[in-house]
Scaffold this active site. Structure first.
Site, PDB file in Angstrom:
ATOM      1  N   GLU A 155      45.558  41.544  36.402  1.00  0.00           N
ATOM      2  CA  GLU A 155      44.279  42.126  36.024  1.00  0.00           C
ATOM      3  C   GLU A 155      44.418  43.649  36.116  1.00  0.00           C
ATOM      4  O   GLU A 155      45.118  44.170  36.971  1.00  0.00           O
ATOM      5  CB  GLU A 155      43.168  41.610  36.948  1.00  0.00           C
ATOM      6  N   ALA A 259      50.746  47.929  52.653  1.00  0.00           N
ATOM      7  CA  ALA A 259      50.041  47.215  53.721  1.00  0.00           C
ATOM      8  C   ALA A 259      48.556  47.533  53.626  1.00  0.00           C
ATOM      9  O   ALA A 259      48.159  48.565  53.093  1.00  0.00           O
ATOM     10  CB  ALA A 259      50.593  47.648  55.072  1.00  0.00           C
ATOM     11  N   CYS A 267      44.250  34.481  41.705  1.00  0.00           N
ATOM     12  CA  CYS A 267      45.570  33.850  41.553  1.00  0.00           C
ATOM     13  C   CYS A 267      46.335  33.684  42.863  1.00  0.00           C
ATOM     14  O   CYS A 267      46.583  32.567  43.296  1.00  0.00           O
ATOM     15  CB  CYS A 267      46.416  34.651  40.560  1.00  0.00           C
TER      16      CYS A 267
HETATM   17  C1  UDX Z   1      48.746  38.402  40.260  1.00  0.00           C
HETATM   18  C2  UDX Z   1      50.202  38.552  39.802  1.00  0.00           C
HETATM   19  O1  UDX Z   1      50.650  39.888  40.037  1.00  0.00           O
HETATM   20  C3  UDX Z   1      50.317  38.204  38.330  1.00  0.00           C
HETATM   21  O2  UDX Z   1      51.663  38.286  37.917  1.00  0.00           O
HETATM   22  C4  UDX Z   1      49.794  36.799  38.123  1.00  0.00           C
HETATM   23  O3  UDX Z   1      49.848  36.439  36.767  1.00  0.00           O
HETATM   24  C5  UDX Z   1      48.370  36.692  38.633  1.00  0.00           C
HETATM   25  O4  UDX Z   1      48.298  37.103  39.993  1.00  0.00           O
HETATM   26  P1  UDX Z   1      46.552  39.893  40.025  1.00  0.00           P
HETATM   27  O5  UDX Z   1      45.839  38.810  40.776  1.00  0.00           O
HETATM   28  O6  UDX Z   1      45.915  40.498  38.826  1.00  0.00           O
HETATM   29  O7  UDX Z   1      47.982  39.368  39.551  1.00  0.00           O
HETATM   30  O8  UDX Z   1      46.769  41.080  41.064  1.00  0.00           O
HETATM   31  P2  UDX Z   1      47.989  41.837  41.776  1.00  0.00           P
HETATM   32  O9  UDX Z   1      48.126  43.171  41.205  1.00  0.00           O
HETATM   33  O10 UDX Z   1      49.183  40.989  41.876  1.00  0.00           O
HETATM   34  O11 UDX Z   1      47.343  42.018  43.237  1.00  0.00           O
HETATM   35  C6  UDX Z   1      46.972  40.873  44.010  1.00  0.00           C
HETATM   36  C7  UDX Z   1      46.378  41.290  45.327  1.00  0.00           C
HETATM   37  O12 UDX Z   1      47.377  41.827  46.170  1.00  0.00           O
HETATM   38  C8  UDX Z   1      45.287  42.375  45.243  1.00  0.00           C
HETATM   39  O13 UDX Z   1      44.219  42.012  46.102  1.00  0.00           O
HETATM   40  C9  UDX Z   1      45.987  43.631  45.717  1.00  0.00           C
HETATM   41  O14 UDX Z   1      45.091  44.549  46.305  1.00  0.00           O
HETATM   42  C10 UDX Z   1      46.954  43.057  46.736  1.00  0.00           C
HETATM   43  N1  UDX Z   1      48.151  43.881  46.974  1.00  0.00           N
HETATM   44  C11 UDX Z   1      49.023  44.131  45.954  1.00  0.00           C
HETATM   45  C12 UDX Z   1      48.394  44.368  48.248  1.00  0.00           C
HETATM   46  O15 UDX Z   1      47.615  44.157  49.189  1.00  0.00           O
HETATM   47  N2  UDX Z   1      49.536  45.113  48.461  1.00  0.00           N
HETATM   48  C13 UDX Z   1      50.422  45.374  47.470  1.00  0.00           C
HETATM   49  O16 UDX Z   1      51.426  46.039  47.755  1.00  0.00           O
HETATM   50  C14 UDX Z   1      50.161  44.873  46.183  1.00  0.00           C
END
Ligand code: UDX
Length: 455
Positions: A155, A259, A267
């Site tokens: 997203e 972190a 997802c």
């Molecule tokens: C995820 C996958 O990245 C994607 O490939 C899949 O198709 C769907 O799920 P999305 O849910 O859009 O995508 O978000 P993403 O950018 O992966 O972040 C997921 C969560 O992890 C968020 O709440 C984000 O804040 C958190 N996050 C991400 C962290 O806390 N630390 C990080 O270093 C990266």
């Protein structure tokens, strides 16, 4: 080619508009008439950078339209399945009912092309074995072949991830078998393949596992660094420096080591639970048992924010707290399993007077939690706060001017739940700043945090 996309939620709507962008004639179908009406009149039902443009371009060119009627899509060459697979109400497993119902409705209007090859392509995230089961029903129909082509879009980057994917994964019944279906999907993605995107052909189960493994790995990476944050909080280290330093090792890589309050969204949380449930059903629950720990580390971060807020205020009961962020991540209005909303809920349950602000997600937040106190104007939200808690790292919060903000709040106390603020700058402006995994002492130079924020 004539393409249908069944299920125009986040994934399906973006996929449909992106396929029209590639020059195909696309019909998006959904049983939700309100969603279909909104899309057909050019209104995106969610906030996604770049989506409005391709939606409107598709509608204006006549290449894209939406319907609720399965008979409208019967003549398509390719049917994509973009249905959601949420967590089941009665456990950790994936709820496949939408996917199964859509497949049944599609079966009822096939074949409609005198036996001409018709491709059905699953894009949903599903447990291994799902495609083979669905294929058993679908492939009884003359000319129909099922492939599984998982979607990896994030997203906030959904359009780019669809039109410029890192790779295309094609799951087929038999990787050594006939190539006709592969060639048909190649024709759909011809422009992407010409642009040099790699396409990998493999068996159904492998393709299904690629998708859930990718999400499980990403969730594990986040929980890993959040576990180190717990250590840092206890022994006095700084997790952003740890992440920065270990991320310099190419084998580890700097991405997904931010972190903070942890992962949420539609997802990662449900996909790791469904993966665990699927492993247990297949008798290999032990192998993926660590995913339960990944989930629990993530959960503990939310509780830690509430604990830290209590430490900063003495008690949160009766205190005015402003939460910056409702969406599960910036550039999205999605609040599904949002850490920010969950923390706001926990703080409210502990007796705090919580106000939540967010540039895009307040309507969705209110739909989920109607009793929530929200304020769309950032300055107004900050006014009178005894504690400010940053939980979604929107750029407007990262770029907040600490001196100006100090003039709005009742007390300059901030809890940085995403480690994105320059601790020194905020301390110099008179704020008491606490961040997850960084200990009570304001950390010195913030180059590490800034570098991580850019990943
Ligand atoms: C995820 C996958 O990245 C994607 O490939 C899949 O198709 C769907 O799920 P999305 O849910 O859009 O995508 O978000 P993403 O950018 O992966 O972040 C997921 C969560 O992890 C968020 O709440 C984000 O804040 C958190 N996050 C991400 C962290 O806390 N630390 C990080 O270093 C990266």
């Amino acid at each position: 080619m004539v393409i249908s996309v069944i299920g125009v939620g986040y994934l399906g709507a973006v996929h449909a508009a992106a396929m029209a962008e590639l020059g195909h004639e696309v019909i998006g179908l959904d049983v939700d008439a309100a969603r279909v009406d909104a899309l057909q009149s050019g209104h995106a039902p969610f906030h996604e950078p770049g989506f409005d443009e391709i939606l409107q371009r598709g509608l204006a060119s006549g290449k894209l339209r939406f319907t609720t009627d399965y008979t409208d899509i019967a003549g398509a060459d390719v049917h994509f399945l973009g249905l959601g697979t949420p967590q089941r109400a009665d456990g950790f497993g994936a709820d496949l009912s939408h996917l199964e119902a859509a497949t049944e409705s599609l079966r009822a209007v096939l074949p409609s092309r005198d036996g001409a090859p018709t491709l059905v392509v699953g894009k949903s995230t599903v447990p291994a074995g799902t495609a083979r089961t669905l294929a058993a029903g679908l492939e009884q129909i003359e000319g129909v072949t099922l492939m599984w082509n998982p979607e990896f879009l994030r997203e906030g980057f959904a359009v780019k991830d669809t039109l410029e994917p890192d790779r295309l994964v094609y799951g087929v019944r038999d990787p050594e078998g006939p190539r006709q279906a592969v060639e048909m999907l190649d024709a759909v993605y011809a422009q992407l393949l010409a642009d040099g995107v790699t396409r990998l052909v493999m068996g159904y189960e492998t393709a299904e596992l690629v998708k859930v493994s990718a999400n499980a790995f990403l969730a594990t990476k986040i929980s890993f660094i959040n576990a180190i944050a717990e250590m840092c909080e206890t022994v006095g280290g700084d997790v952003t420096d740890v992440a920065h330093a270990i991320g310099m090792d190419d084998r580890i890589g700097a991405k997904f080591l931010r972190a903070g309050v942890g992962f949420g969204g539609g997802c990662l949380p449900k996909d790791i639970r469904a993966f665990l449930a699927s492993a247990e059903e297949n008798g290999v629950g032990q192998a993926l048992g660590f995913l339960r720990e990944v989930d629990m580390i993530n959960e503990r971060r939310r509780a830690k924010v509430v604990e830290l807020a209590g430490e900063m205020l003495g008690t949160v009961a009766g205190r005015r707290i402003t939460v910056l962020g409702a969406a599960f991540k910036p550039d999205s209005d999605d609040v599904r399993d949002s850490p920010a909303l969950d923390v706001a809920d926990r703080l409210t349950a502990a007796g705090a007077e919580v106000t939540v602000t967010d540039p895009q997600a307040l309507d969705n937040a209110l739909r989920r939690m109607p009793e929530l106190r929200v304020q769309s104007d950032l300055d107004t939200a900050l006014r009178g706060a005894e504690l400010t808690v940053l939980l979604t790292e929107w750029s407007e919060y990262r770029e907040l001017d600490p001196s100006r903000a100090a003039g709005l709040v009742a007390a300059p106390r901030i809890l940085d739940g995403r480690s994105v603020l320059d601790a020194r700058r905020w301390s110099e402006a008179g704020w008491e700043l606490r961040a997850l995994g960084r200990g009570p002492v304001a950390p010195a130079p913030d180059s590490a945090a800034e570098a991580l924020a850019r990943t």
